[in-house]
Design a protein around this motif. Sequence first.
Motif, mmCIF file in Angstrom:
data_model
loop_
_atom_site.group_PDB
_atom_site.id
_atom_site.type_symbol
_atom_site.label_atom_id
_atom_site.label_comp_id
_atom_site.label_asym_id
_atom_site.label_seq_id
_atom_site.Cartn_x
_atom_site.Cartn_y
_atom_site.Cartn_z
ATOM 1 N N THR A 16 0.846 -1.195 0.000
ATOM 2 C CA THR A 16 0.000 0.000 0.000
ATOM 3 C C THR A 16 0.879 1.242 0.000
ATOM 4 O O THR A 16 2.054 1.194 0.396
ATOM 5 N N ALA A 18 1.793 4.941 1.333
ATOM 6 C CA ALA A 18 1.659 5.831 2.493
ATOM 7 C C ALA A 18 2.304 7.171 2.171
ATOM 8 O O ALA A 18 3.387 7.222 1.578
ATOM 9 N N THR A 19 1.638 8.243 2.566
ATOM 10 C CA THR A 19 2.177 9.576 2.277
ATOM 11 C C THR A 19 2.738 10.267 3.519
ATOM 12 O O THR A 19 3.349 11.334 3.422
ATOM 13 N N THR A 20 2.525 9.647 4.697
ATOM 14 C CA THR A 20 3.063 10.206 5.952
ATOM 15 C C THR A 20 3.591 9.062 6.805
ATOM 16 O O THR A 20 3.197 7.901 6.623
ATOM 17 N N ARG A 34 2.795 8.424 9.790
ATOM 18 C CA ARG A 34 1.665 7.835 10.522
ATOM 19 C C ARG A 34 0.925 6.811 9.650
ATOM 20 O O ARG A 34 0.563 5.729 10.108
ATOM 21 N N GLU A 35 0.682 7.164 8.365
ATOM 22 C CA GLU A 35 0.018 6.224 7.448
ATOM 23 C C GLU A 35 0.850 4.958 7.275
ATOM 24 O O GLU A 35 0.317 3.847 7.223
ATOM 25 N N SER A 37 0.402 2.776 10.264
ATOM 26 C CA SER A 37 -0.942 2.202 10.261
ATOM 27 C C SER A 37 -1.032 1.016 9.293
ATOM 28 O O SER A 37 -1.585 -0.038 9.630
ATOM 29 N N GLU A 38 -0.478 1.196 8.089
ATOM 30 C CA GLU A 38 -0.525 0.122 7.091
ATOM 31 C C GLU A 38 0.326 -1.070 7.525
ATOM 32 O O GLU A 38 -0.060 -2.230 7.323
ATOM 33 N N ARG A 62 8.523 4.244 11.159
ATOM 34 C CA ARG A 62 8.501 5.713 11.186
ATOM 35 C C ARG A 62 9.872 6.281 10.807
ATOM 36 O O ARG A 62 9.981 7.205 9.989
#
Length: 702
Positions: A507, A509-511, A513-514, A517-518, A555
Amino acid sequence: MAELTKMIRPGSVAVVGASAAEGKIGNTILKNIISSGFTGIIYPINPKEKEIMGKTAYSSVGEIKEPVDMAVIAVPAARVPEVAEDCGKAGVKNLVVISAGFKEVGPEGLELEKRLVSACRQYGMRMLGPNVVGIIDTHTPINASFSATFPRQGEIAFFSQSGAMLVAILDWSAAGGLGFSRVVSLGNKADLSEIDFIEDAADDPNTKVILCYIEDIVDGRRFLEVVTRAARKKPIIILKSGTSQAGAQAASSHTGALAGSDLAYEVAFRQCGVIRAHSMTQLFDLAVAFARAPVPKGNRVAIVTNAGGPGIIATDNVENLGLQMARFTKETIAELRAKLPAEAGLYNPVDVLGDAKSDRYRLALQKVFADPNVDSVVVLVCPVGVTEPVLTAEAILEVRESFPEKPVFAAYMGGESLVEGAGKLVRAGVPCYTFPEPAIESIKGLVHYNELLNTPEDGGSAALKGIDRNGVKAIFYDVVRDQRLVLLGSEAAEVAKCYGIPAAPVTLATTPREAVSEADKMGYPVVMKVASPKILHKTDVGGVKIGLKNAAEVREAFNEIMDNVHSYMPQAVVYGVEVQKMMPKGDELIVGMTRDVQFGPLIAFGLGGIYVNLLKDVSFRLARGLSTREIELMLRETKAYTLLRGYRGEKPRDIAAVVDVIRRVAALVTDFPEITELDINPVFAYEEGMGLSALDIKITIS
């Protein structure tokens, strides 16, 4: 299928541009038609003449009140479209355009050729040419060409894209005693091509073998369909030039050909049953073999020789070409031992020794031919003081009569002293060469064709389930709307999912945090990669992090990847970072696709990962119509197959899953011609029953 009957066996022919002047092309063509023994009606067309060679001349085809089956056009190129239109209005259905000066000379010629083709389409005419030598059929008979030679009648059909090659072969064949059923100069192939003539010759009772010299194939899809059917009726042997880069450029300038990938031609020929020749010599050696020898029932070759060295060379050649040296029965060996000198070689090659006369050859050949384990025989004759070339030839012919189902080839390895004996064999239909290699290469061709005939026709594969074409269309729509041609990894994985291709979850993610989460959703460990279509080698710019085991590492990895990319490639557009589930290790494979201009998508399979460029262990097939059986053959051609079957005690891998993925990739790239390139590398293959996992998928569209 093109209706060529009235072109090959016309009842009437008009020669537009016929001339009474010696040395003119129109004069030669008219003379050739008359002298060939053509029994139909001949109409010379020349507005300046009343009569040519005893035939009433007409000012135009339109003046002729009777039907005309074929018009042969030999006028300046600028006048050809006008003449074609005149022929169309008069009801002529077949044109042979001798005239040159069309697309082979550049843009102006191309426009002229388009006008010519347009006239043919308008009036429903079929056309050979332009820029051809002409057409010959020895059984009609007709010689509607300007060749200086009318070949002897035979069973070889020869179609050549090069006119110069054609006339040279005809001149050579006159001395070599080679006969042809028909000869066609293809020229620019603006309408009719080798495909049409192969299709027709496959049903011609006077043709036994079909030869082609080509520089390109215009309609790859139709070629495959027609030739696959035709190859099961008659052997088709093709010499394709333009295989090197320089050769491809020469082909393009010679007859306006567009050179395609030679790899695609190699694969296409193999898949449709064509025997590929790699030289003019091999092309005609194979032609002679198919015209004069029976097709053997197997690949077991016996050699009879009067010299040890040539016998060893021939044996090496047999094995190097994938044939087998025949293993004689105990009875054959016992009979040879009882009849031949004690020093003779008995176990194949049979060495009858240097002092062998024709009677010893005859005896050895009788025993060898009679052996049930022998499919083909090669006889080597070296000249020594006691050699009897003519009597040995007679012995070969005598034994052959008793075993007509087994082909025999001879190599008379010498010069003047062997000419008479070699000539006797050739006249009797036994292929005879100076050295053994062409004889064995010809046997290889015969064996290859026998294998084709004994391979069941491919029924294809069952329809695939779980295909979502609309899903792929939606993904491609979004990519094009974003003004991109290269899909992001997450998009490519979605395309794979739409076609049931198992891929590791990924997937975008652009941040940070995303990304966390993924990663939490898919489970650790994970891999992270920069998402940018401009960055092909992500590891080179620090854009990949692997083995991330928790949220903190994810992160940190996100920030490091973004910092690295902005440092190394500040101009690159970055869409974010892709988070991918880290899959268990398996055998690394590659499944890929490249699109050929003539034949469409080519599927590649082999060892993946770092081994792709290192070992180049890759096999190829055309995607269109790719069956399960062909995929299985494709796998067996690679070293990867050894690993898949279980190497050194390892358990077998899931070969059925590999076959299924290749089928699905073939379906995807066939359904979506806008896919120009696709690479799945690596694909992890797991133990039997455990499936596969595609890790890195690259898709480029146009």
